[in-house]
Design a protein around this motif. Structure first.
Motif, PDB file in Angstrom:
ATOM      1  N   ASP A  37     -53.517 -28.548   5.028  1.00 50.48           N
ATOM      2  CA  ASP A  37     -52.842 -28.149   6.264  1.00 50.48           C
ATOM      3  C   ASP A  37     -51.331 -28.304   6.177  1.00 50.48           C
ATOM      4  O   ASP A  37     -50.635 -28.313   7.193  1.00 50.48           O
ATOM      5  N   ALA A  38     -50.792 -28.399   4.947  1.00 50.08           N
ATOM      6  CA  ALA A  38     -49.348 -28.590   4.778  1.00 50.08           C
ATOM      7  C   ALA A  38     -48.541 -27.432   5.352  1.00 50.08           C
ATOM      8  O   ALA A  38     -47.382 -27.604   5.733  1.00 50.08           O
ATOM      9  N   LEU A  65     -53.839 -19.755  10.074  1.00 52.68           N
ATOM     10  CA  LEU A  65     -53.295 -18.941   8.977  1.00 52.68           C
ATOM     11  C   LEU A  65     -52.641 -19.826   7.924  1.00 52.68           C
ATOM     12  O   LEU A  65     -52.744 -19.571   6.722  1.00 52.68           O
ATOM     13  N   GLY A  66     -51.965 -20.878   8.377  1.00 54.26           N
ATOM     14  CA  GLY A  66     -51.375 -21.828   7.444  1.00 54.26           C
ATOM     15  C   GLY A  66     -52.436 -22.501   6.587  1.00 54.26           C
ATOM     16  O   GLY A  66     -52.237 -22.717   5.385  1.00 54.26           O
ATOM     17  N   ALA A 124     -61.050 -20.307   6.735  1.00 57.10           N
ATOM     18  CA  ALA A 124     -60.313 -21.160   5.800  1.00 57.10           C
ATOM     19  C   ALA A 124     -61.168 -22.290   5.244  1.00 57.10           C
ATOM     20  O   ALA A 124     -60.729 -23.028   4.369  1.00 57.10           O
ATOM     21  N   GLY A 125     -62.409 -22.408   5.738  1.00 56.80           N
ATOM     22  CA  GLY A 125     -63.286 -23.457   5.243  1.00 56.80           C
ATOM     23  C   GLY A 125     -63.239 -24.729   6.062  1.00 56.80           C
ATOM     24  O   GLY A 125     -63.863 -25.735   5.704  1.00 56.80           O
ATOM     25  N   GLY A 167     -46.875 -22.026   9.662  1.00 58.23           N
ATOM     26  CA  GLY A 167     -47.702 -20.934  10.174  1.00 58.23           C
ATOM     27  C   GLY A 167     -47.611 -20.825  11.684  1.00 58.23           C
ATOM     28  O   GLY A 167     -47.545 -19.726  12.240  1.00 58.23           O
ATOM     29  N   ALA A 168     -47.589 -21.982  12.359  1.00 54.03           N
ATOM     30  CA  ALA A 168     -47.473 -21.994  13.812  1.00 54.03           C
ATOM     31  C   ALA A 168     -46.136 -21.430  14.257  1.00 54.03           C
ATOM     32  O   ALA A 168     -46.055 -20.705  15.268  1.00 54.03           O
ATOM     33  N   VAL A 169     -45.077 -21.737  13.508  1.00 58.08           N
ATOM     34  CA  VAL A 169     -43.745 -21.224  13.841  1.00 58.08           C
ATOM     35  C   VAL A 169     -43.734 -19.700  13.780  1.00 58.08           C
ATOM     36  O   VAL A 169     -43.272 -19.026  14.712  1.00 58.08           O
ATOM     37  N   VAL A 170     -44.268 -19.148  12.695  1.00 54.92           N
ATOM     38  CA  VAL A 170     -44.280 -17.684  12.520  1.00 54.92           C
ATOM     39  C   VAL A 170     -45.106 -17.010  13.610  1.00 54.92           C
ATOM     40  O   VAL A 170     -44.660 -16.044  14.243  1.00 54.92           O
TER      41      VAL A 170
END
Length: 289
Positions: A69-70, A55-56, A120-121, A75-78
């Motif tokens: 991927d910044a 998702l990030g 996300a490609g 995203g992983a935290v959420v």
């Protein structure tokens, strides 16, 4: 000298900072999980964190952030917090067993991560560094994320040590003592989620439970006190992460895998020494009798 060269490298400086923070903070949460017989919870949350990583990527690609991927760790935290909270709510409400909830997290997290990273490609290859860890690619922003998350983990894990110990030792006693058990359960779940997010760059989500659990298992072999177990586990965690990083600076191997191998090797050695010592003590006792 190679040690001087290693310490002079900005890459290794960032890697060492992250390794020490993970080695210190992860066993703190692991102590509570082991006490509650929930050693595999980190694995389940680790899998759902892959969906957050993907998702990030999607958000990063949509708003044109470089590198793409910044936002992977945020995203992983959420996703990790959401997944951990959902597991705990399902368990508390009794709609399904915690083992079933963990299984759903395992499979749904992996599948969701693979599908979303394609959207996300990217490719599944882009997930490899998060699956197995890639401390060599730690960026300055990763260091800041790790510092912030580690501070939160340590502050809550140590600040609420009394109530969390009571919860982990005997949930019914904690409830009878007037503690808000449901809220504390959520706190433990969130702490585990944050620890997974912190640790993924070091050991990867597939091995994340090892850095949380194995140092605690080793500490329990030499200590029967909860506080001392936590202290010893954090020391072991720091030493193992630094040693794994230093070894793989000289040897072509994955730092995350090396750290886990060192921890498991140390567990075996300590267990054998303890078993041998116990055998000798019993033998001497029998002779005296």
């Amino acid at each position: 000298m190679w040690i001087t060269d290693m310490l002079a490298s900005p890459l290794m400086q960032r890697a060492l900072i992250v390794a020490v923070l993970v080695g210190f903070s992860a066993p703190i949460v692991g102590t509570y999980l082991v006490q509650r017989s929930m050693a595999l919870m980190g694995d389940g949350i680790g899998h759902i964190s892959l969906t957050g990583v993907a998702l990030g990527w999607i958000v990063g690609a949509a708003i044109g952030i470089e590198p793409v991927d910044a936002l992977a760790i945020p995203g992983a935290v959420v996703a990790s917090i959401a997944g951990a909270t959902l597991i705990e709510l399902l368990r508390l409400r009794g709609h399904t067993g915690s083992d079933v909830a963990l299984a759903m997290l395992f499979y749904g997290g992996i599948a969701g991560g693979v599908i979303l990273i394609r959207i996300a490609g990217g490719t599944t290859t882009n997930l490899t560094s998060y699956l197995f860890g890639s401390i060599a690619t730690v960026s300055t922003s990763d260091v800041y994320y790790t510092i912030g998350l580690a501070v939160v983990i340590v502050a809550i894990g140590l600040g609420l040590r009394g109530p969390l110990f009571a919860l982990s030792h005997d949930e019914e006693f904690a409830r009878a003592s007037g503690l808000r058990v449901a809220a504390l359960n959520i706190v433990v779940a969130v702490l585990a989620a944050l620890t997974v997010s912190v640790s993924m760059r070091v050991v990867g989500v597939l091995l994340v439970s090892a850095i949380m659990i194995v140092p605690v298992a080793i500490a329990q072999l030499v200590s029967h006190s909860f506080v001392n177990t936590m202290r010893i586990a954090t020391v072991i965690g720091i030493i193992a992460t630094i040693a794994g990083l230093v070894i793989t600076y000289r040897v072509a191997a994955s730092p995350g895998a090396m750290i886990v191998v060192l921890l498991i090797g140390l567990y075996i050695v300590v267990a054998l020494i303890k078993a041998g010592t116990g055998f000798l003590v019993r033998k001497v006792t029998v002779k005296k009798l």
